[in-house]
Design a protein around this motif. Structure first.
Motif, PDB file in Angstrom:
ATOM      1  N   ARG A   1      98.089  88.035  -9.153  1.00  0.00           N
ATOM      2  CA  ARG A   1      96.681  87.942  -8.747  1.00  0.00           C
ATOM      3  C   ARG A   1      95.898  87.116  -9.769  1.00  0.00           C
ATOM      4  O   ARG A   1      95.109  86.239  -9.397  1.00  0.00           O
ATOM      5  CB  ARG A   1      96.083  89.335  -8.607  1.00  0.00           C
ATOM      6  CG  ARG A   1      94.648  89.344  -8.070  1.00  0.00           C
ATOM      7  CD  ARG A   1      94.113  90.779  -7.981  1.00  0.00           C
ATOM      8  NE  ARG A   1      95.031  91.641  -7.268  1.00  0.00           N
ATOM      9  CZ  ARG A   1      95.669  92.681  -7.798  1.00  0.00           C
ATOM     10  NH1 ARG A   1      95.474  92.996  -9.076  1.00  0.00           N
ATOM     11  NH2 ARG A   1      96.484  93.414  -7.073  1.00  0.00           N
ATOM     12  N   ALA A   2      96.153  87.384 -11.030  1.00  0.00           N
ATOM     13  CA  ALA A   2      95.444  86.655 -12.085  1.00  0.00           C
ATOM     14  C   ALA A   2      95.804  85.169 -12.058  1.00  0.00           C
ATOM     15  O   ALA A   2      94.933  84.299 -12.206  1.00  0.00           O
ATOM     16  CB  ALA A   2      95.776  87.267 -13.448  1.00  0.00           C
ATOM     17  N   THR A   3      97.086  84.883 -11.862  1.00  0.00           N
ATOM     18  CA  THR A   3      97.495  83.472 -11.792  1.00  0.00           C
ATOM     19  C   THR A   3      96.861  82.797 -10.592  1.00  0.00           C
ATOM     20  O   THR A   3      96.374  81.661 -10.675  1.00  0.00           O
ATOM     21  CB  THR A   3      99.027  83.365 -11.710  1.00  0.00           C
ATOM     22  OG1 THR A   3      99.610  83.980 -12.863  1.00  0.00           O
ATOM     23  CG2 THR A   3      99.460  81.907 -11.643  1.00  0.00           C
ATOM     24  N   ALA A   4      96.874  83.479  -9.442  1.00  0.00           N
ATOM     25  CA  ALA A   4      96.277  82.905  -8.235  1.00  0.00           C
ATOM     26  C   ALA A   4      94.807  82.589  -8.443  1.00  0.00           C
ATOM     27  O   ALA A   4      94.313  81.535  -8.002  1.00  0.00           O
ATOM     28  CB  ALA A   4      96.458  83.863  -7.058  1.00  0.00           C
ATOM     29  N   GLU A   5      94.102  83.475  -9.101  1.00  0.00           N
ATOM     30  CA  GLU A   5      92.677  83.232  -9.317  1.00  0.00           C
ATOM     31  C   GLU A   5      92.439  82.002 -10.186  1.00  0.00           C
ATOM     32  O   GLU A   5      91.529  81.206  -9.928  1.00  0.00           O
ATOM     33  CB  GLU A   5      92.041  84.470  -9.945  1.00  0.00           C
ATOM     34  CG  GLU A   5      91.945  85.646  -8.961  1.00  0.00           C
ATOM     35  CD  GLU A   5      91.543  86.951  -9.628  1.00  0.00           C
ATOM     36  OE1 GLU A   5      91.424  86.956 -10.879  1.00  0.00           O
ATOM     37  OE2 GLU A   5      91.362  87.956  -8.911  1.00  0.00           O
ATOM     38  N   LYS A   6      93.275  81.820 -11.191  1.00  0.00           N
ATOM     39  CA  LYS A   6      93.141  80.641 -12.052  1.00  0.00           C
ATOM     40  C   LYS A   6      93.490  79.369 -11.288  1.00  0.00           C
ATOM     41  O   LYS A   6      92.803  78.340 -11.416  1.00  0.00           O
ATOM     42  CB  LYS A   6      94.034  80.790 -13.279  1.00  0.00           C
ATOM     43  CG  LYS A   6      93.611  81.911 -14.214  1.00  0.00           C
ATOM     44  CD  LYS A   6      94.634  82.124 -15.324  1.00  0.00           C
ATOM     45  CE  LYS A   6      94.255  83.302 -16.218  1.00  0.00           C
ATOM     46  NZ  LYS A   6      95.304  83.582 -17.245  1.00  0.00           N
ATOM     47  N   VAL A   7      94.568  79.430 -10.503  1.00  0.00           N
ATOM     48  CA  VAL A   7      94.970  78.254  -9.729  1.00  0.00           C
ATOM     49  C   VAL A   7      93.916  77.935  -8.675  1.00  0.00           C
ATOM     50  O   VAL A   7      93.571  76.764  -8.456  1.00  0.00           O
ATOM     51  CB  VAL A   7      96.351  78.485  -9.073  1.00  0.00           C
ATOM     52  CG1 VAL A   7      96.692  77.354  -8.105  1.00  0.00           C
ATOM     53  CG2 VAL A   7      97.438  78.611 -10.136  1.00  0.00           C
ATOM     54  N   GLY A   8      93.373  78.969  -8.022  1.00  0.00           N
ATOM     55  CA  GLY A   8      92.358  78.741  -7.002  1.00  0.00           C
ATOM     56  C   GLY A   8      91.104  78.103  -7.575  1.00  0.00           C
ATOM     57  O   GLY A   8      90.529  77.175  -6.970  1.00  0.00           O
ATOM     58  N   ALA A   9      90.664  78.571  -8.736  1.00  0.00           N
ATOM     59  CA  ALA A   9      89.479  77.978  -9.372  1.00  0.00           C
ATOM     60  C   ALA A   9      89.737  76.525  -9.748  1.00  0.00           C
ATOM     61  O   ALA A   9      88.881  75.643  -9.537  1.00  0.00           O
ATOM     62  CB  ALA A   9      89.097  78.794 -10.603  1.00  0.00           C
ATOM     63  N   ALA A  10      90.930  76.266 -10.293  1.00  0.00           N
ATOM     64  CA  ALA A  10      91.272  74.888 -10.668  1.00  0.00           C
ATOM     65  C   ALA A  10      91.379  73.993  -9.432  1.00  0.00           C
ATOM     66  O   ALA A  10      90.976  72.819  -9.465  1.00  0.00           O
ATOM     67  CB  ALA A  10      92.591  74.887 -11.433  1.00  0.00           C
ATOM     68  N   PHE A  11      91.918  74.533  -8.373  1.00  0.00           N
ATOM     69  CA  PHE A  11      92.066  73.767  -7.127  1.00  0.00           C
ATOM     70  C   PHE A  11      90.713  73.274  -6.634  1.00  0.00           C
ATOM     71  O   PHE A  11      90.538  72.082  -6.335  1.00  0.00           O
ATOM     72  CB  PHE A  11      92.739  74.653  -6.074  1.00  0.00           C
ATOM     73  CG  PHE A  11      92.936  73.996  -4.742  1.00  0.00           C
ATOM     74  CD1 PHE A  11      94.081  73.270  -4.476  1.00  0.00           C
ATOM     75  CD2 PHE A  11      91.973  74.102  -3.743  1.00  0.00           C
ATOM     76  CE1 PHE A  11      94.270  72.660  -3.229  1.00  0.00           C
ATOM     77  CE2 PHE A  11      92.144  73.505  -2.499  1.00  0.00           C
ATOM     78  CZ  PHE A  11      93.310  72.786  -2.248  1.00  0.00           C
ATOM     79  N   ASN A  12      89.746  74.172  -6.555  1.00  0.00           N
ATOM     80  CA  ASN A  12      88.438  73.766  -6.041  1.00  0.00           C
ATOM     81  C   ASN A  12      87.689  72.867  -7.028  1.00  0.00           C
ATOM     82  O   ASN A  12      86.980  71.938  -6.625  1.00  0.00           O
ATOM     83  CB  ASN A  12      87.607  74.998  -5.700  1.00  0.00           C
ATOM     84  CG  ASN A  12      88.059  75.639  -4.403  1.00  0.00           C
ATOM     85  OD1 ASN A  12      88.299  74.958  -3.418  1.00  0.00           O
ATOM     86  ND2 ASN A  12      88.210  76.960  -4.403  1.00  0.00           N
TER      87      ASN A  12
END
Length: 918
Positions: A664-675
């Protein structure tokens, strides 16, 4: 009341007409509901049954199981006496009727187990016992194998060192005596690469190209047969023919480096059980004999099979045959790895087709057109002089002059040769190879062939049909038929393209597509086995192959293609309610996503992939490479996010909170970077501004809060305005396009795409005579290099979308396996009716609707032991009737709410007939 259950995949059904009756089936953890439950090599098989109320699942509304009792016995006699000496589950208050794990006495190798079940209905009334069913255990421990690998680990005179590797089939035999009454005989066989078993002159079973492909140095599959009926008192003979398959690789370096595992070899063990209680083994050992001087002179999956009928050896598989010219076998090295039971449906000849046309484009050359693209081989019926050579070349294509076009086969020769023995009418078809085929060129025929002399044997994994779909739009029906043909061609032990010199198990093909397949066919066992192949192929660092284990170069680290290892277990959980398939594959998923995490750049963007939105529509006019117009970094990073979120969800399901928190933590970081990297909040656009660049963030939940509608608007505008109602996606975007359009409330846009007849689109393929799904949107104008006519990569989720959106048959992720069903059709476009059904593990779900006279008429069947939420398209609830009276007064249903133009009801099992004003 009539309450019937039946055996999954078996024909036994009991109806005593007076009360309740049941039948049952057995499964194991790696595959569900097999036709032939022999040789199960796990110690805790799982059981399941189907309840049919009144034979149609319709008589008693709300019918469900309130309790069950299972008996398992070691003999049929004990079971008949209602004595479960292995397991008496007792009455269990539960509605569970699938995935019942055996929990009785420990099971041992080659044990025979007999079982039956009874259930209590919703009123607490018990049924009669089901007819007895049985299964047998396989060889559970390596030491249970007393046989020795035999063969010849050196080439024979037919072997060639060229790229077109030739090797004659090997024939092995042994005689043995039976001097007592045999009560049961069970044969376990691992013949690599392919094998056929014969006893006393008869082929055992009708399997072809068996066992399935695997990474033989890591695991090899054995098959089990009940051969009791093939034996006789006195002298007996057993024979095996060994083909090459992928064990003796058909290629070395073209089109890519290919692993080979040695020369064909055999492990055989047959257990004879006698009436006096004793038993005896017949095993492969040094006492067998073999020859390579049989009629199959070469068998190469890519290049074809060569058969010289003059070299046949009649009686080779019978006792008394003179084998003095045969050689003693050699004791051979084991292929390595583990031996496991092949617990998935085998390949079989499923149907045969006569040519729809037979042309004579050149003197001595005849071209048969079988009318549709399918995988298989051509059987000939021919009479002529001894030594006549009939040559058959097969392909999907032909030139304008009527001659076959072999160009798309690339280096695959796809040529079968039959040499006549000159003894009347001779009938022959290849044993150990097939080809994606529509056209067959025949030369060397003695005389003039007729359509009665030729037939296409259609071959694929013998999966049970699970679904039917049809609608009022004939173009849509043809697209569905093309998808089904393509799926069938791909399902050959592993998901594999059927033509040219590639034929790889591309992992990216099955991601999401497996759900389309699951609506059409029961693929639980098929994909459970394939995921096992994926597990053994995973590298120590977690990296997965792009193309299974059949090419040595294909571990690119791309996040997209190997997503099958996360998405397909999850799809199987949703479709079949099988929690164990996600548990078995969870370690692989976790290591795979951890591998992706390590390759993220410091800014959490993934830049080390390979494929993009492969063969998207932009590549038609050379605007982009085959990797597509969408930023590959956008695609890769989105897929890392998706994998993290999916494994997070699975970790929660399996009770792994620490893992779930980590991903979950990794996904949140990747999602923020993606946008931050790819999204422009001012315009609501994503980098590249393509359909795929919008679809992936929408599908994966990446769009920032408050920006979703802007992204939706940009996607819809791109489809309807920029591309005049056409798609522009490739093999990545197509997996999510149709489903996403439904989820954002625009199924009408999806239907517009579906019914386009100009390029790019599936209707264009139909208009150009396509009978399967192409590899490219523009394959009719492309060079033959990478231009197949049978690839599910451009079908994606389309088939599942037809069932879910047009017919409205959906699973509920909170109660998977269709334990709770979401029935929600979307009448769109020019459709006036849709008829569909899906056979889930609880029985048949049916949805049939039509629009006439301003009314929406909808007939629904909900199988016993399930419930459903039913969305009836309506302007208001007061205008909905069921069975001719107001729905609010109908038995078995409860009104819940109005939602998005539908009256929503909760319903129990039964048949319902809704009517609403439009």
């Amino acid at each position: 009341m009539k309450f019937i259950t039946r055996l999954f995949y078996l024909s036994a059904v009991l109806s005593n007409g007076t009360g309740l009756s049941q039948a049952a089936t057995v499964t194991n953890p790696r595959c569900e509901y097999l036709k032939d439950p022999l040789g199960i090599d796990v110690e805790k098989p799982r059981l399941g049954w189907v309840i049919e109320d009144g034979g149609q699942g319709t008589e008693v509304r709300g019918q469900k199981q309130s309790a069950y009792q299972v008996l398992v016995a070691s003999t049929a006699e004990l079971l008949a006496a209602d004595k479960g000496d292995l397991w008496d589950r007792g009455k269990v208050a539960s509605d569970q009727s699938i995935h019942i794990e055996y929990a009785g006495k420990p099971l041992t190798s080659q044990m025979h187990c007999y079982w039956k079940v009874r259930v209590w209905d919703k009123e607490g009334k018990p049924s009669a016992w089901s007819p007895p069913a049985r299964w047998s255990m396989g060889l559970l421990k390596p030491e249970d194998w007393k046989a020795t690998w035999i063969g010849k680990d050196v080439p024979d005179v037919s072997e060639s060192n060229s790229e077109h590797r030739r090797l004659a089939a090997r024939m092995l035999r042994r005689e043995f005596a039976v001097d007592r009454k045999v009560t049961r005989a069970t044969a376990n066989l691992c013949g690599l690469g392919y094998s056929e078993l014969y006893l006393n002159g008869r082929k055992v079973d009708n399997r072809v190209m068996d066992p399935t492909h695997s990474r033989y140095d890591k695991r090899a599959m054995y098959v089990t047969f009940d051969v009791t009926e093939y034996l006789r008192s006195g002298r007996n003979a057993v024979g095996v023919i060994l083909g090459n398959g992928r064990f003796f690789a058909p290629r070395a370096a073209v089109p890519a480096p290919t692993p080979t595992f040695g020369f064909p070899k055999l492990l055989f063990q047959m257990r004879l059980e006698y009436a006096d209680g004793s038993s005896e083994l017949v095993v492969s050992n040094e006492n067998w004999k073999m020859t390579h001087q049989g009629p199959i002179r070469a068998n190469n999956e890519f290049d074809g099979e060569e058969y010289d009928a003059r070299m046949e050896q009649p009686g080779w598989d019978k006792d008394g045959f003179d084998d003095t010219k045969w050689q003693p076998v050699q004791l051979a090295a084991a292929p390595g790895g583990s031996l496991i039971a092949q617990m998935l449906e085998p390949m079989r000849v499923i149907e045969t087709l006569k040519p729809v046309a037979l042309a004579n484009p050149k003197p001595g050359i005849y071209v048969a057109d079988f009318g549709q693209n399918l995988y298989g081989s051509v059987r000939v019926r021919v009479k002529g002089p001894k030594g006549t050579r009939v040559v058959i070349r097969t392909t999907f294509d032909r030139h304008p002059d009527g001659m076959v076009d072999m160009g798309p086969n690339r280096s695959a020769l796809s040529t079968d040769i039959y040499t006549l023995k000159g003894e009347g009418v001779e009938s022959w078809a290849p044993r150990f190879r097939g080809q994606g085929t529509r056209f067959a060129e025949i030369s060397g025929w003695p005389g003039v062939p007729t359509t009665d002399d030729l037939e296409l044997q259609v071959v694929h994994s013998d999966l049970e049909k699970a679904g039917d779909f049809s609608c009022s739009n004939e173009l849509v029906n043809k697209i569905y038929a093309n998808m089904l043909r393509t799926v069938r061609m791909q399902e050959r032990g592993v998901p594999m393209d059927p033509d040219r010199d590639e034929r790889q198990a591309w992992l990216g093909v099955s991601d999401k597509t497996s759900e389309t397949e699951g609506y059409m066919l029961n693929v639980a066992a098929f994909y459970s086995s394939f995921l096992g192949e994926c597990r053994i192929d995973q590298r120590e660092d977690g990296c997965m192959s792009d193309a299974g284990s059949y090419w040595t170069w294909s571990q690119s680290g791309d996040p997209g293609s190997p997503t099958v290892v996360t998405s397909t277990p999850w799809s199987c959980y949703l479709m079949y309610g099988d929690r164990r398939i996600v548990a078995d594959n969870y370690p692989m998923m976790k290591r795979w996503v951890e591998f992706l995490e390590k390759r993220l750049d410091p800014d959490f963007i993934y830049r080390k992939g390979c494929f993009g939105d492969w063969v998207d529509a932009y590549s038609m006019d050379a605007k982009t490479s085959d990797h597509g117009a969408t930023s590959r970094e956008l695609v890769w990073t989105a897929y890392v996010y998706y994998n993290c979120r999916l494994v997070e969800r699975i970790a929660d399901l399996l009770g792994q909170p620490g893992d779930a928190a980590h991903f979950r933590a990794t996904a949140e970081k990747v999602g923020a970077a993606f946008n931050k990297t790819f999204f422009d909040p001012q315009s609501g656009t994503y980098a590249s501004k393509t359909q795929t660049s919008y679809i992936l963030p929408l599908a994966f939940g990446l769009v920032p809060p408050g920006q979703r509608q802007a992204v939706v608007n940009n996607l819809v505008k791109d489809i309807l305005v920029e591309h005049t109602g056409h798609l522009s996606v490739g093999c990545v975007g197509i997996k999510w396009l149709m489903q996403t359009l439904t989820n954002i409330g625009r199924p009408d846009v999806a239907y517009t795409i579906l019914t386009q007849t100009t390029r790019p689109g599936w209707g264009y393929m139909v208009g150009k005579g396509g009978t399967s799904i192409w590899e490219r949107w523009d394959r009719d104008t492309r060079d033959p290099g990478m231009n197949g006519q049978s690839q599910t990569i451009l079908a994606g989720y389309l088939g599942a979308w037809m069932y879910q959106t047009l017919a409205g048959i959906n699973y509920d992720s909170m109660q998977p396996g269709f334990k709770h069903i979401i029935l929600r059709p979307r009448p769109v476009g020019d459709l006036t009716f849709v008829r569909a059904s899906h056979k889930c593990l609880y029985g048949l779900i049916r949805s049939e609707w039509k629009i006439e006279g301003g009314h929406f008429r909808w007939d629904v069947v909900i199988p016993p032991n399930t419930t459903a939420t039913v969305h009836v398209p309506a302007k208001e609830a007061a205008g909905v009737t069921e069975g001719g009276k107001p729905a609010a007064q109908a038995e078995g249903i409860k009104f819940l709410r109005m939602e998005d133009g539908a009256a929503v009801y909760e319903a129990g099992a039964g048949r319902y007939s809704f009517l609403s004003k439009q």
